[in-house]
Write a protein that holds these residues in place. Sequence first.
Motif, short mmCIF file in Angstrom:
data_model
loop_
_atom_site.label_atom_id
_atom_site.label_comp_id
_atom_site.label_asym_id
_atom_site.label_seq_id
_atom_site.Cartn_x
_atom_site.Cartn_y
_atom_site.Cartn_z
N MET A 16 0.92 -1.23 -0.06
CA MET A 16 -0.08 0.16 -0.06
C MET A 16 1.02 1.22 0.01
N PRO A 17 0.66 2.32 -0.69
CA PRO A 17 1.33 3.34 -0.80
C PRO A 17 1.74 4.18 0.52
N ASN A 18 2.71 4.73 0.80
CA ASN A 18 2.81 5.28 2.19
C ASN A 18 1.83 6.55 2.45
N PHE A 19 1.43 7.30 1.28
CA PHE A 19 0.85 8.41 1.62
C PHE A 19 -0.55 8.00 2.17
N MET A 20 -0.96 6.61 2.06
CA MET A 20 -2.48 6.49 2.49
C MET A 20 -2.25 6.23 4.19
N TYR A 21 -0.97 6.01 4.69
CA TYR A 21 -0.98 5.97 6.11
C TYR A 21 -0.95 7.32 6.86
N THR A 22 -0.85 8.45 6.00
CA THR A 22 -0.54 9.70 6.47
C THR A 22 -1.97 10.35 6.27
N LEU A 23 -2.95 9.91 5.61
CA LEU A 23 -4.02 10.55 5.29
C LEU A 23 -5.18 10.26 6.45
N PRO A 24 -6.19 11.40 6.62
CA PRO A 24 -7.33 11.02 7.49
C PRO A 24 -7.92 9.96 7.36
N ASP A 25 -8.33 9.28 8.39
CA ASP A 25 -9.05 7.93 8.06
C ASP A 25 -10.30 8.01 7.21
N PHE A 26 -10.99 9.29 7.12
CA PHE A 26 -12.28 9.20 6.56
C PHE A 26 -11.81 9.44 4.86
N ASP A 27 -10.78 10.26 4.63
CA ASP A 27 -10.13 10.22 3.51
C ASP A 27 -9.97 8.95 2.77
N VAL A 28 -9.03 8.12 3.52
CA VAL A 28 -8.85 6.68 3.11
C VAL A 28 -9.88 6.14 2.73
N PHE A 29 -10.88 6.03 3.50
CA PHE A 29 -12.02 5.28 3.22
C PHE A 29 -12.79 5.72 2.01
N LEU A 30 -12.89 7.10 1.62
CA LEU A 30 -13.38 7.55 0.67
C LEU A 30 -12.63 7.09 -0.64
N ILE A 31 -11.17 7.10 -0.57
CA ILE A 31 -10.48 6.71 -1.68
C ILE A 31 -10.64 5.22 -1.80
N LEU A 32 -10.75 4.45 -1.04
CA LEU A 32 -11.04 3.03 -1.24
C LEU A 32 -12.61 2.49 -1.70
N ILE A 33 -13.24 3.43 -1.14
CA ILE A 33 -14.72 3.34 -1.99
C ILE A 33 -14.68 3.55 -3.53
N ALA A 34 -14.11 4.88 -3.58
CA ALA A 34 -13.94 4.97 -5.14
C ALA A 34 -13.30 3.88 -5.85
N PHE A 35 -12.13 3.39 -5.33
CA PHE A 35 -11.55 2.40 -6.05
C PHE A 35 -12.40 1.22 -6.33
N THR A 36 -13.05 0.67 -5.32
CA THR A 36 -13.86 -0.50 -5.66
C THR A 36 -15.29 -0.12 -6.43
N MET A 37 -15.86 1.10 -6.30
CA MET A 37 -16.81 1.66 -7.20
C MET A 37 -16.37 1.65 -8.65
N THR A 38 -15.17 2.16 -8.82
CA THR A 38 -14.60 2.26 -10.17
C THR A 38 -14.34 0.84 -10.87
N ILE A 39 -13.87 0.01 -9.91
CA ILE A 39 -14.15 -1.50 -10.62
C ILE A 39 -15.16 -1.74 -10.80
N SER A 40 -16.51 -1.62 -10.00
CA SER A 40 -17.59 -2.12 -10.34
C SER A 40 -18.14 -1.66 -11.54
N ILE A 41 -17.78 -0.24 -12.12
CA ILE A 41 -18.54 0.36 -13.12
C ILE A 41 -17.64 -0.14 -14.29
N ILE A 42 -16.54 -0.48 -14.07
CA ILE A 42 -15.84 -1.11 -15.41
C ILE A 42 -16.50 -2.31 -15.77
#
Length: 261
Positions: free
Chosen positions: A1-27
Amino acid sequence: MPNFMYTLPDFDVFLILIAFTMTISIIFIIINKKFIYHKLRYKDNTTISSISALIGIIYGVLVGFLCLYLITNQDHASQAVQDEANALENIFIQSTWMKQPYQGELQHDLLRYIDEVVNKEWQEMNSFIKIGLTGDKIILKILDDVKKFEPQSKSESIVFENMSRSINELSNARHARILLSYSVLAPELWEVIILGTILIIAVNYAFRVSLYLHLFGTFTFAIMAASMLFLLVTLDTPFQGEFAVTADSIKDVANFINSTA
């Protein structure tokens, strides 16, 4: 996992991961609509269910074991910090047997060590920076301070032995804390987890059900998969993130020394 993910607020991390899984779903929605959906028959759902269940079980067991491992790491990190604080407090209490100026010099070095750990090493651990040797050098100085203590009685000899033992415990706890601060899941494990997340989402698009129910079920699983990834990221590093192990117990020792000395 990229290091910057560990420095972000937890809510931002959750949103990024939601965007990742949703993007896969749309594809896969697009792939499903163009190449798969209309070619499958309802009777194929039984086979797809078996494949989905098999992948789901493997994925769930892997994530479960990793979560257990990371939670154990968190407990070990908390215990290492508490052991470090206990050793510092024991050295301070036992130092009251020493005569001045040796007692004051030892207590000063204890405060120097705490300042180094709290104000420098904790920041370095939070930023994935390699810990220097300053803390170890201060421990050697503390040991030199104790060597100046010349026991005059049997009870003082016992105190001297206990102080020496407490210094060893301090050094061991420090090294355990530093080792755990470098502990992260291997890139190969993250690759397997991400691949498993993609597969478990993708296989759900092979079902032949009503479109709205299909979208609802797949998006629901995408959110659940993002939650699992979020849990692994937040637990991965014991000294990073909003749920990181804090230095409060070591700070309490500094307050105790300042209020008593």
